[in-house]
Design a protein around this motif. Structure first.
Motif, PDB file in Angstrom:
ATOM      1  N   VAL A  65       0.836  -1.201   0.000  1.00  0.00           N
ATOM      2  CA  VAL A  65       0.000   0.000   0.000  1.00  0.00           C
ATOM      3  C   VAL A  65       0.873   1.253   0.000  1.00  0.00           C
ATOM      4  CG1 VAL A  65      -1.759   1.295   1.264  1.00  0.00           C
ATOM      5  CG2 VAL A  65      -1.859  -1.205   1.201  1.00  0.00           C
ATOM      6  N   VAL A  66       1.926   1.230   0.824  1.00  0.00           N
ATOM      7  CA  VAL A  66       2.841   2.371   0.909  1.00  0.00           C
ATOM      8  C   VAL A  66       3.529   2.601  -0.436  1.00  0.00           C
ATOM      9  CG1 VAL A  66       4.934   3.273   2.002  1.00  0.00           C
ATOM     10  CG2 VAL A  66       3.222   2.060   3.377  1.00  0.00           C
ATOM     11  N   ARG A  67       3.942   1.516  -1.088  1.00  0.00           N
ATOM     12  CA  ARG A  67       4.623   1.625  -2.379  1.00  0.00           C
ATOM     13  C   ARG A  67       3.754   2.362  -3.392  1.00  0.00           C
ATOM     14  NH1 ARG A  67       3.932  -1.156  -7.043  1.00  0.00           N
ATOM     15  NH2 ARG A  67       5.691  -1.247  -8.516  1.00  0.00           N
ATOM     16  N   LYS A  68       2.465   2.015  -3.420  1.00  0.00           N
ATOM     17  CA  LYS A  68       1.566   2.655  -4.377  1.00  0.00           C
ATOM     18  C   LYS A  68       1.322   4.114  -4.021  1.00  0.00           C
ATOM     19  CE  LYS A  68      -2.995   2.260  -6.514  1.00  0.00           C
ATOM     20  NZ  LYS A  68      -4.262   1.460  -6.588  1.00  0.00           N
ATOM     21  N   GLY A  69       1.076   4.378  -2.742  1.00  0.00           N
ATOM     22  CA  GLY A  69       0.777   5.745  -2.322  1.00  0.00           C
ATOM     23  C   GLY A  69       1.953   6.689  -2.457  1.00  0.00           C
ATOM     24  N   ALA A  70       3.161   6.180  -2.169  1.00  0.00           N
ATOM     25  CA  ALA A  70       4.357   7.029  -2.224  1.00  0.00           C
ATOM     26  C   ALA A  70       5.011   7.018  -3.608  1.00  0.00           C
ATOM     27  CB  ALA A  70       5.373   6.559  -1.181  1.00  0.00           C
ATOM     28  N   GLU A  71       4.430   6.255  -4.534  1.00  0.00           N
ATOM     29  CA  GLU A  71       4.934   6.179  -5.906  1.00  0.00           C
ATOM     30  C   GLU A  71       6.395   5.744  -5.940  1.00  0.00           C
ATOM     31  OE1 GLU A  71       4.195  10.092  -7.398  1.00  0.00           O
ATOM     32  OE2 GLU A  71       2.031   9.788  -7.558  1.00  0.00           O
ATOM     33  N   VAL A  73      -3.917  10.390   1.587  1.00  0.00           N
ATOM     34  CA  VAL A  73      -3.433  11.296   0.535  1.00  0.00           C
ATOM     35  C   VAL A  73      -4.110  10.971  -0.795  1.00  0.00           C
ATOM     36  CG1 VAL A  73      -1.436  11.974  -0.849  1.00  0.00           C
ATOM     37  CG2 VAL A  73      -1.213  11.761   1.634  1.00  0.00           C
ATOM     38  N   LEU A  74      -4.196   9.677  -1.110  1.00  0.00           N
ATOM     39  CA  LEU A  74      -4.804   9.251  -2.373  1.00  0.00           C
ATOM     40  C   LEU A  74      -6.310   9.514  -2.393  1.00  0.00           C
ATOM     41  CD1 LEU A  74      -2.944   5.860  -2.975  1.00  0.00           C
ATOM     42  CD2 LEU A  74      -2.630   7.995  -4.239  1.00  0.00           C
ATOM     43  N   LEU A  75      -6.984   9.231  -1.283  1.00  0.00           N
ATOM     44  CA  LEU A  75      -8.436   9.366  -1.236  1.00  0.00           C
ATOM     45  C   LEU A  75      -8.887  10.822  -1.212  1.00  0.00           C
ATOM     46  CD1 LEU A  75      -9.309   6.520   1.309  1.00  0.00           C
ATOM     47  CD2 LEU A  75      -9.760   6.537  -1.147  1.00  0.00           C
ATOM     48  N   THR A  76      -8.136  11.677  -0.508  1.00  0.00           N
ATOM     49  CA  THR A  76      -8.529  13.082  -0.371  1.00  0.00           C
ATOM     50  C   THR A  76      -7.881  13.982  -1.415  1.00  0.00           C
ATOM     51  OG1 THR A  76      -6.723  13.522   1.194  1.00  0.00           O
ATOM     52  CG2 THR A  76      -8.837  12.798   2.116  1.00  0.00           C
ATOM     53  N   PRO A 108      14.722  17.224  -1.815  1.00  0.00           N
ATOM     54  CA  PRO A 108      16.034  17.117  -2.469  1.00  0.00           C
ATOM     55  C   PRO A 108      16.112  15.930  -3.431  1.00  0.00           C
ATOM     56  CG  PRO A 108      16.143  16.126  -0.315  1.00  0.00           C
ATOM     57  CD  PRO A 108      14.733  16.633  -0.473  1.00  0.00           C
ATOM     58  N   TYR A 109      17.191  15.878  -4.177  1.00  0.00           N
ATOM     59  CA  TYR A 109      17.509  14.736  -5.047  1.00  0.00           C
ATOM     60  C   TYR A 109      16.393  14.386  -6.036  1.00  0.00           C
ATOM     61  CZ  TYR A 109      20.854  14.223  -1.234  1.00  0.00           C
ATOM     62  OH  TYR A 109      21.802  14.462  -0.260  1.00  0.00           O
ATOM     63  N   GLY A 110      15.612  15.392  -6.447  1.00  0.00           N
ATOM     64  CA  GLY A 110      14.581  15.152  -7.443  1.00  0.00           C
ATOM     65  C   GLY A 110      13.339  14.462  -6.916  1.00  0.00           C
ATOM     66  N   LEU A 111      13.180  14.362  -5.604  1.00  0.00           N
ATOM     67  CA  LEU A 111      11.996  13.732  -5.024  1.00  0.00           C
ATOM     68  C   LEU A 111      10.784  14.642  -5.169  1.00  0.00           C
ATOM     69  CD1 LEU A 111      13.493  12.394  -1.650  1.00  0.00           C
ATOM     70  CD2 LEU A 111      13.160  11.104  -3.764  1.00  0.00           C
ATOM     71  N   ASN A 112       9.599  14.038  -5.324  1.00  0.00           N
ATOM     72  CA  ASN A 112       8.393  14.863  -5.292  1.00  0.00           C
ATOM     73  C   ASN A 112       7.958  15.007  -3.836  1.00  0.00           C
ATOM     74  OD1 ASN A 112       6.751  12.595  -4.532  1.00  0.00           O
ATOM     75  ND2 ASN A 112       6.597  11.985  -6.697  1.00  0.00           N
ATOM     76  N   ILE A 113       6.919  15.797  -3.598  1.00  0.00           N
ATOM     77  CA  ILE A 113       6.536  16.124  -2.223  1.00  0.00           C
ATOM     78  C   ILE A 113       6.047  14.887  -1.462  1.00  0.00           C
ATOM     79  CG2 ILE A 113       4.205  16.778  -2.882  1.00  0.00           C
ATOM     80  CD1 ILE A 113       6.379  18.241  -0.025  1.00  0.00           C
ATOM     81  N   ARG A 114       5.391  13.955  -2.164  1.00  0.00           N
ATOM     82  CA  ARG A 114       4.930  12.740  -1.487  1.00  0.00           C
ATOM     83  C   ARG A 114       6.108  11.884  -1.047  1.00  0.00           C
ATOM     84  NH1 ARG A 114      -0.172  10.424  -5.096  1.00  0.00           N
ATOM     85  NH2 ARG A 114      -1.574  12.210  -4.797  1.00  0.00           N
TER      86      ARG A 114
END
Length: 225
Positions: A44-50, A111-114, A186-192
């Motif tokens: 679940v975490v893998r999908k939500g955090a991409e 995060v995904l639902l809202t 940093p390092y090209g990460l997105n906010i999630r």
């Protein structure tokens, strides 16, 4: 010659640390369940955090994680023969990882639902919700498995547990709020991804504080005179 009745008799093992007798069947079942649930929560975490984790690795987790968890707890049980606290710490760490995965899974699901961007105070709000659910789960596992606290759940005991957890929540939520508000990913990460990375950093703060509070305040062993 002294009267035998006047000689103090010390019960076997009194005053000596109680050594761990290894893994019980209940411990084995509990750790396997924890490992299995932990694996599915990671998906679940893998999908939500991409997170870019290969599918083959994710599919192997439900098989691998229970065995890894059992192996780690077995090692802590061996070490706990001389220092029982180590076995207790091993069980607490297992619940800590499981509870952290539950926290992360709920956080990312929200995060995904809202569709709320987890930044600043909004990140703090979402982690407060996930943390609250996780702390109830943590209380039940730690009371009946880690610290083997006897008797039913009591309001006073749970209140102490909540107070300790709330202090941990303030530390974790404050850390997440500050790090996501004032530091750009940093390092090209997105906010999630950055929010999840910061939550990982906060694990060490939470684990250290909570174990100390639960062991020495909430589930402390009362001395019998």
């Amino acid at each position: 010659m002294e009267n035998a009745s006047s000689i103090p008799v010390t019960p076997v093992g009194a005053g000596q640390p109680v050594a761990s007798r290894g893994l019980k069947l209940s411990d084995t079942i509990a750790i396997l369940v924890i490992g299995e649930l932990f694996a599915w929560l990671l998906m679940v975490v893998r999908k939500g955090a991409e997170l870019a984790v290969p599918q083959a690795i994710m599919y192997s987790l439900p098989i691998v994680m229970p065995l890894v968890a059992l192996g780690c707890l077995w090692v802590m049980a061996i070490l706990g023969r001389r220092r029982p606290t180590l076995f207790q710490l091993g069980k607490y760490a297992a619940i800590g990882f499981f509870n952290t995965a539950l926290d992360f899974a709920i956080f990312n699901s929200l995060v995904l639902l809202t569709n709320i961007e987890p930044r600043g105070a909004r990140a703090g709000l979402l982690t407060t919700i996930s943390f609250t659910i996780a702390v109830i789960n943590s209380y039940l596992w730690n009371k009946y498995w880690t610290f083997r606290s006897k008797g039913p759940a009591r309001v006073g005991e749970f209140a102490q547990f909540v107070v300790v957890a709330l202090v941990g929540l303030v530390l974790v939520s404050g850390f997440l709020t500050v790090m996501t508000k004032f530091i750009e990913p940093p390092y090209g990460l997105n906010i999630r991804q950055w929010a999840n990375a910061v939550k990982v950093m906060s694990i060490f703060i939470s684990l250290a504080w909570n174990f100390s509070g639960y062991k020495f305040i909430v589930f402390r062993t009362k001395k019998v005179v």
